[in-house]
Design a protein around this motif. Structure first.
Motif, PDB file in Angstrom:
ATOM      1  N   THR A   7       0.866  -1.206   0.096  1.00 46.68           N
ATOM      2  CA  THR A   7       0.044  -0.109  -0.030  1.00 46.68           C
ATOM      3  C   THR A   7       0.750   1.220   0.134  1.00 46.68           C
ATOM      4  OG1 THR A   7      -1.693  -1.297   1.263  1.00 46.68           O
ATOM      5  CG2 THR A   7      -1.824   1.176   1.161  1.00 46.68           C
ATOM      6  N   GLU A   8       1.959   1.222   0.634  1.00 49.30           N
ATOM      7  CA  GLU A   8       2.661   2.323   0.927  1.00 49.30           C
ATOM      8  C   GLU A   8       3.413   2.635  -0.393  1.00 49.30           C
ATOM      9  OE1 GLU A   8       4.293   5.862   2.195  1.00 49.30           O
ATOM     10  OE2 GLU A   8       2.668   4.624   3.000  1.00 49.30           O
ATOM     11  N   MET A   9       3.968   1.630  -0.958  1.00 47.90           N
ATOM     12  CA  MET A   9       4.756   1.454  -2.268  1.00 47.90           C
ATOM     13  C   MET A   9       3.888   2.072  -3.490  1.00 47.90           C
ATOM     14  SD  MET A   9       6.342  -1.464  -4.685  1.00 47.90           S
ATOM     15  CE  MET A   9       7.882  -1.556  -3.957  1.00 47.90           C
ATOM     16  N   LYS A  10       2.426   1.758  -3.384  1.00 50.20           N
ATOM     17  CA  LYS A  10       1.426   1.932  -4.322  1.00 50.20           C
ATOM     18  C   LYS A  10       1.385   3.846  -4.333  1.00 50.20           C
ATOM     19  CE  LYS A  10      -1.759  -0.529  -3.754  1.00 50.20           C
ATOM     20  NZ  LYS A  10      -3.032  -1.397  -3.784  1.00 50.20           N
ATOM     21  N   LYS A  11       1.419   4.345  -2.964  1.00 50.35           N
ATOM     22  CA  LYS A  11       1.201   5.616  -2.818  1.00 50.35           C
ATOM     23  C   LYS A  11       2.511   6.388  -3.165  1.00 50.35           C
ATOM     24  CE  LYS A  11      -2.174   5.107   1.101  1.00 50.35           C
ATOM     25  NZ  LYS A  11      -2.395   5.371   2.411  1.00 50.35           N
ATOM     26  N   GLN A  12       3.567   5.825  -2.757  1.00 51.32           N
ATOM     27  CA  GLN A  12       4.723   6.558  -3.127  1.00 51.32           C
ATOM     28  C   GLN A  12       5.060   6.577  -4.453  1.00 51.32           C
ATOM     29  OE1 GLN A  12       6.755   8.299  -1.276  1.00 51.32           O
ATOM     30  NE2 GLN A  12       5.233   8.056   0.465  1.00 51.32           N
ATOM     31  N   ILE A  13       4.736   5.734  -5.202  1.00 51.32           N
ATOM     32  CA  ILE A  13       4.908   5.577  -6.754  1.00 51.32           C
ATOM     33  C   ILE A  13       3.653   6.682  -7.316  1.00 51.32           C
ATOM     34  CG2 ILE A  13       4.350   4.450  -8.972  1.00 51.32           C
ATOM     35  CD1 ILE A  13       5.541   1.976  -7.446  1.00 51.32           C
ATOM     36  N   GLY A  14       2.452   6.709  -6.975  1.00 52.04           N
ATOM     37  CA  GLY A  14       1.461   7.349  -7.318  1.00 52.04           C
ATOM     38  C   GLY A  14       1.999   8.937  -7.157  1.00 52.04           C
ATOM     39  N   LYS A  15       2.553   9.250  -5.980  1.00 49.74           N
ATOM     40  CA  LYS A  15       2.966  10.707  -5.483  1.00 49.74           C
ATOM     41  C   LYS A  15       4.044  11.018  -6.468  1.00 49.74           C
ATOM     42  CE  LYS A  15       4.907  13.303  -1.477  1.00 49.74           C
ATOM     43  NZ  LYS A  15       4.974  12.997  -0.134  1.00 49.74           N
ATOM     44  N   ARG A  16       5.025  10.261  -6.825  1.00 47.68           N
ATOM     45  CA  ARG A  16       5.938  10.673  -7.831  1.00 47.68           C
ATOM     46  C   ARG A  16       5.438  10.869  -9.046  1.00 47.68           C
ATOM     47  NH1 ARG A  16       9.080   7.290  -4.249  1.00 47.68           N
ATOM     48  NH2 ARG A  16       8.590   5.295  -5.239  1.00 47.68           N
TER      49      ARG A  16
END
Length: 100
Positions: A7-16
């Motif tokens: 979940t955190e990885m998806k959020k970080q990729i989306g943010k970038r």
């Protein structure tokens, strides 16, 4: 624990992706057209509700003039550092790529 990390990885990729899109002067609709997705799907992916698949990440990297490595890890690739293009040059290159 693994679910939290994903979940955190998806959020970080989306943010970038969102930051790179905004830096390129693009809107979600521009990404949607380029990836053949809906604006809603782009919004969900930028919020981390779902993943960009590898092919989408590759197309985004080209469009946004960043590396896939940067989108996934946040670390610039050697190509990005060596490139040294200004924001305006990157925007012009991105516009040219959209024409093809």
């Amino acid at each position: 624990m693994k679910g939290l990390m994903m979940t955190e990885m998806k959020k970080q990729i989306g943010k970038r992706v969102q930051q790179a899109r905004q830096q390129a002067g693009l809107q979600q609709v521009d990404l949607a057209v380029h990836l053949h997705l809906t604006v809603s799907a782009i919004g969900q992916k930028e919020r981390g509700a779902s993943f960009f698949n590898p092919a989408e990440l590759a197309r985004l990297a080209t469009l946004l003039v960043v590396s896939v490595e940067y989108l996934v890890t946040g670390k610039p690739s050697g190509e990005q550092v060596a490139n040294g293009a200004t924001a305006e040059e990157s925007r012009l290159l991105q516009g040219f790529r959209m024409l093809s």
